[in-house]
Scaffold this motif. Structure first.
Motif, PDB file in Angstrom:
ATOM      1  N   ASP A  79       0.859  -1.187   0.000  1.00 31.79           N
ATOM      2  CA  ASP A  79       0.000   0.000   0.000  1.00 31.79           C
ATOM      3  C   ASP A  79       0.892   1.233   0.000  1.00 31.79           C
ATOM      4  N   TRP A  80       0.896   1.957  -1.104  1.00 32.60           N
ATOM      5  CA  TRP A  80       1.736   3.142  -1.190  1.00 32.60           C
ATOM      6  C   TRP A  80       1.341   4.165  -0.126  1.00 32.60           C
ATOM      7  N   HIS A  81       0.052   4.294   0.156  1.00 32.27           N
ATOM      8  CA  HIS A  81      -0.397   5.296   1.118  1.00 32.27           C
ATOM      9  C   HIS A  81       0.112   5.018   2.527  1.00 32.27           C
ATOM     10  N   ALA A  82       0.454   3.764   2.823  1.00 25.31           N
ATOM     11  CA  ALA A  82       0.898   3.404   4.172  1.00 25.31           C
ATOM     12  C   ALA A  82       2.411   3.249   4.257  1.00 25.31           C
ATOM     13  N   THR A  83       3.116   3.655   3.231  1.00 22.72           N
ATOM     14  CA  THR A  83       4.568   3.489   3.175  1.00 22.72           C
ATOM     15  C   THR A  83       5.257   4.774   3.613  1.00 22.72           C
ATOM     16  N   GLY A  84       6.160   4.675   4.565  1.00 23.45           N
ATOM     17  CA  GLY A  84       6.825   5.854   5.097  1.00 23.45           C
ATOM     18  C   GLY A  84       8.050   6.272   4.295  1.00 23.45           C
ATOM     19  N   PHE A  85       8.515   7.470   4.590  1.00 25.47           N
ATOM     20  CA  PHE A  85       9.750   7.992   4.003  1.00 25.47           C
ATOM     21  C   PHE A  85      10.925   7.072   4.347  1.00 25.47           C
ATOM     22  N   VAL A  86      10.976   6.620   5.593  1.00 22.66           N
ATOM     23  CA  VAL A  86      12.040   5.710   6.018  1.00 22.66           C
ATOM     24  C   VAL A  86      11.899   4.354   5.332  1.00 22.66           C
ATOM     25  N   ASP A  87      10.658   3.907   5.120  1.00 22.90           N
ATOM     26  CA  ASP A  87      10.443   2.659   4.372  1.00 22.90           C
ATOM     27  C   ASP A  87      11.067   2.742   2.981  1.00 22.90           C
ATOM     28  N   ASN A  88      10.878   3.877   2.325  1.00 23.84           N
ATOM     29  CA  ASN A  88      11.443   4.043   0.982  1.00 23.84           C
ATOM     30  C   ASN A  88      12.965   3.928   1.010  1.00 23.84           C
ATOM     31  N   ARG A  89      13.573   4.520   2.028  1.00 24.06           N
ATOM     32  CA  ARG A  89      15.035   4.433   2.149  1.00 24.06           C
ATOM     33  C   ARG A  89      15.472   3.001   2.434  1.00 24.06           C
ATOM     34  N   ASN A  90      14.760   2.308   3.320  1.00 17.63           N
ATOM     35  CA  ASN A  90      15.117   0.922   3.623  1.00 17.63           C
ATOM     36  C   ASN A  90      14.935   0.014   2.409  1.00 17.63           C
ATOM     37  N   ASP A  91      13.888   0.259   1.629  1.00 13.50           N
ATOM     38  CA  ASP A  91      13.697  -0.526   0.409  1.00 13.50           C
ATOM     39  C   ASP A  91      14.839  -0.286  -0.575  1.00 13.50           C
ATOM     40  N   ALA A  92      15.290   0.944  -0.668  1.00 10.81           N
ATOM     41  CA  ALA A  92      16.415   1.247  -1.547  1.00 10.81           C
ATOM     42  C   ALA A  92      17.676   0.519  -1.085  1.00 10.81           C
ATOM     43  N   ALA A  93      17.888   0.457   0.226  1.00  9.07           N
ATOM     44  CA  ALA A  93      19.048  -0.268   0.751  1.00  9.07           C
ATOM     45  C   ALA A  93      18.957  -1.753   0.423  1.00  9.07           C
ATOM     46  N   ALA A  94      17.744  -2.327   0.484  1.00 12.42           N
ATOM     47  CA  ALA A  94      17.552  -3.739   0.141  1.00 12.42           C
ATOM     48  C   ALA A  94      17.843  -3.977  -1.340  1.00 12.42           C
ATOM     49  N   ALA A  95      17.397  -3.066  -2.190  1.00  8.91           N
ATOM     50  CA  ALA A  95      17.678  -3.189  -3.619  1.00  8.91           C
ATOM     51  C   ALA A  95      19.175  -3.084  -3.898  1.00  8.91           C
ATOM     52  N   LEU A  96      19.845  -2.219  -3.154  1.00  5.14           N
ATOM     53  CA  LEU A  96      21.290  -2.078  -3.313  1.00  5.14           C
ATOM     54  C   LEU A  96      22.006  -3.368  -2.936  1.00  5.14           C
ATOM     55  N   ARG A  97      21.599  -3.982  -1.845  1.00  6.73           N
ATOM     56  CA  ARG A  97      22.219  -5.250  -1.438  1.00  6.73           C
ATOM     57  C   ARG A  97      21.991  -6.341  -2.478  1.00  6.73           C
ATOM     58  N   ALA A  98      20.769  -6.415  -2.993  1.00  5.46           N
ATOM     59  CA  ALA A  98      20.460  -7.437  -3.997  1.00  5.46           C
ATOM     60  C   ALA A  98      21.293  -7.233  -5.256  1.00  5.46           C
ATOM     61  N   LEU A  99      21.481  -5.988  -5.638  1.00 10.28           N
ATOM     62  CA  LEU A  99      22.285  -5.689  -6.829  1.00 10.28           C
ATOM     63  C   LEU A  99      23.735  -6.114  -6.606  1.00 10.28           C
ATOM     64  N   ALA A 100      24.285  -5.817  -5.435  1.00  9.80           N
ATOM     65  CA  ALA A 100      25.686  -6.138  -5.150  1.00  9.80           C
ATOM     66  C   ALA A 100      25.931  -7.642  -5.063  1.00  9.80           C
ATOM     67  N   GLU A 101      24.895  -8.402  -4.750  1.00  8.57           N
ATOM     68  CA  GLU A 101      25.063  -9.850  -4.606  1.00  8.57           C
ATOM     69  C   GLU A 101      25.029 -10.613  -5.922  1.00  8.57           C
ATOM     70  N   ARG A 102      24.680  -9.955  -6.999  1.00 11.51           N
ATOM     71  CA  ARG A 102      24.571 -10.650  -8.280  1.00 11.51           C
ATOM     72  C   ARG A 102      25.964 -10.954  -8.845  1.00 11.51           C
ATOM     73  N   PRO A 103      26.164 -12.151  -9.409  1.00 14.19           N
ATOM     74  CA  PRO A 103      27.475 -12.491  -9.973  1.00 14.19           C
ATOM     75  C   PRO A 103      27.820 -11.714 -11.238  1.00 14.19           C
ATOM     76  N   ASP A 104      26.802 -11.165 -11.919  1.00 16.16           N
ATOM     77  CA  ASP A 104      27.074 -10.401 -13.139  1.00 16.16           C
ATOM     78  C   ASP A 104      27.292  -8.918 -12.863  1.00 16.16           C
ATOM     79  N   ILE A 105      27.378  -8.545 -11.575  1.00 13.67           N
ATOM     80  CA  ILE A 105      27.597  -7.147 -11.178  1.00 13.67           C
ATOM     81  C   ILE A 105      28.860  -7.055 -10.335  1.00 13.67           C
ATOM     82  N   ARG A 106      29.670  -6.029 -10.597  1.00 11.14           N
ATOM     83  CA  ARG A 106      30.852  -5.770  -9.785  1.00 11.14           C
ATOM     84  C   ARG A 106      30.435  -5.121  -8.471  1.00 11.14           C
ATOM     85  N   ALA A 107      30.580  -5.840  -7.389  1.00 13.55           N
ATOM     86  CA  ALA A 107      30.166  -5.322  -6.082  1.00 13.55           C
ATOM     87  C   ALA A 107      31.020  -4.140  -5.634  1.00 13.55           C
ATOM     88  N   ASP A 108      32.196  -3.964  -6.250  1.00 12.19           N
ATOM     89  CA  ASP A 108      33.076  -2.860  -5.874  1.00 12.19           C
ATOM     90  C   ASP A 108      32.889  -1.645  -6.771  1.00 12.19           C
TER      91      ASP A 108
END
Length: 304
Positions: A79-108
Motif C-alpha cells: 500500500d503506497w499510502h501506508a509506506t513511510g519515508f524511512v520505508d522508501n530508504r530501507n527498500d532502496a538499501a535492500a535493492a542495493l544489497r540485492a544488486l551487489a550480490e549478483r554475480p554479473d555485477i561488480r560489487a566494488d
C-alpha cells in the motif's frame, strides 16, 4: 529482477545489462516522491519516463542499471499510502544489497542516482560500503519542512492572476493542513477529505539530510536546474560545502524539476507539456560520462 525488502516484500524491477561479458559496474536508480513505478511514471497523465533513457545511456557506457516499482505500484505489492519515508530508504538499501550480490555485477563498482526524494535517500545510502559514487539530481540540502515550504512559495508565486488575491487565505489553510498532518499518528490519514500518506509526510518533514551529506566519502555529482521550482538550486552550494570529499555541482540553465529544459517562465502548469519531451540529452550525457569515469576504472588498492 526482484529484491527482497526487510519485511519480506518482493520489490519488482528491471535490471538493464550492457552487452558483453560481465561482471559489470552498476547503478541503482531512485526516483522522486509519489506512487512511481520503475520508470518514474504514475498511473495518471504525468509520465516522467526517466528510467528507460537513463538505463540505455548507461548501458552504452558499459554500466548496468537497476530500477524498481515502489510499494503498491506496478508489479510491487503493498500500500503506497501506508509506506513511510524511512520505508522508501530501507527498500532502496535492500535493492542495493540485492544488486551487489549478483554475480554479473561488480560489487566494488556500484553507484547511486537519485532524483528529488530519491536524491535525499542517495545521500543517506552513499556511506554504505557497496557505494562508490553518488549522483544527486534535484536533491535538497535542508530540513524537509524548510524544503517543502520553499517549494510551496515558488508554486504559489505562479498561481493564475484571478487566484492570487486568495493567497493569504490559501496560506492559512495550508498551514492548518500541515499542522493537522503533524498531529496524526497513523500511517494514513484524511486531511481536507483526502486520503494522505501521513507517515511519509511526518518523516519527510523532520528529515535533515545535512549530516548524511557530511558523511559522504565517495565522489558526488550534484545537478539542479536553474528553473527548478520544487528544489532550491541554491542548495547546490550547501551540498558543496558539506560534502568532505570530491564533489562537483552544476546549476543547468533552463533545466526544470522534471529534467527537461524550458526557456519560458518556470511553472508547474508546464509539466504536462514538458513531459511530452524527452529527458534532457545533455543531462544524460553529463551523468553517464561522470559515472563511467568513476565506476569503470579499477578501485584503488588499500595498503595495510
Amino acid at each position: 529482477m526482484t529484491a527482497i525488502a526487510d519485511d519480506g516484500l518482493p520489490l519488482v524491477g528491471t535490471l538493464t545489462l550492457p552487452t558483453g561479458p560481465g561482471p559489470h559496474p552498476a547503478v541503482l536508480l531512485l526516483h522522486g516522491s509519489g506512487p512511481l513505478d520503475r520508470d518514474a511514471n504514475t498511473g495518471g497523465r504525468l509520465r516522467m519516463e526517466l528510467g528507460p533513457p537513463l538505463a540505455a545511456a548507461l548501458a552504452k557506457d558499459g554500466i548496468a542499471t537497476l530500477r524498481y516499482d515502489r510499494r503498491g505500484v506496478g508489479a510491487t505489492s503493498g500500500d503506497w499510502h501506508a509506506t513511510g519515508f524511512v520505508d522508501n530508504r530501507n527498500d532502496a538499501a535492500a535493492a542495493l544489497r540485492a544488486l551487489a550480490e549478483r554475480p554479473d555485477i561488480r560489487a566494488d563498482a556500484i553507484g547511486l542516482i537519485g532524483h528529488s526524494e530519491g536524491a535525499v535517500h542517495a545521500m543517506s545510502l552513499g556511506a554504505l560500503p557497496q557505494v562508490r559514487a553518488v549522483v544527486l539530481l534535484a536533491g535538497f540540502a535542508r530540513p524537509g519542512e524548510d524544503a517543502l515550504r520553499w517549494q510551496a512559495r515558488m508554486i504559489a508565486r505562479d498561481l493564475p492572476a484571478p487566484v492570487r488575491p486568495l493567497l493569504p487565505v490559501l496560506r492559512v489553510l495550508a498551514n492548518r493542513q500541515l499542522a493537522r498532518i503533524k498531529t496524526t499518528s497513523t500511517d494514513v490519514a484524511r486531511v481536507a477529505g483526502k486520503r494522505m500518506n501521513a507517515r511519509w509526510m511526518r518523516e519527510m518533514l523532520v528529515h535533515d539530510p545535512r549530516p548524511d551529506l557530511a558523511n559522504l566519502k565517495v565522489p558526488v555529482l550534484a545537478i539542479t536546474g536553474g528553473k527548478d521550482i520544487q528544489v532550491d538550486p541554491a542548495d547546490l552550494d550547501e551540498i558543496r560545502r558539506l560534502v568532505p570529499g570530491e564533489v562537483e555541482i552544476h546549476r543547468i540553465p533552463d533545466l526544470t524539476h522534471p529534467l527537461r529544459r524550458d526557456p519560458g517562465r518556470p511553472s508547474a502548469r508546464s509539466y504536462p507539456r514538458l513531459m511530452r519531451q524527452p529527458v534532457d540529452a545533455d543531462l544524460l550525457a553529463r551523468v553517464t560520462g561522470w559515472l563511467a569515469h568513476r565506476l569503470r576504472e579499477e578501485p584503488p588498492v588499500e595498503r595495510p
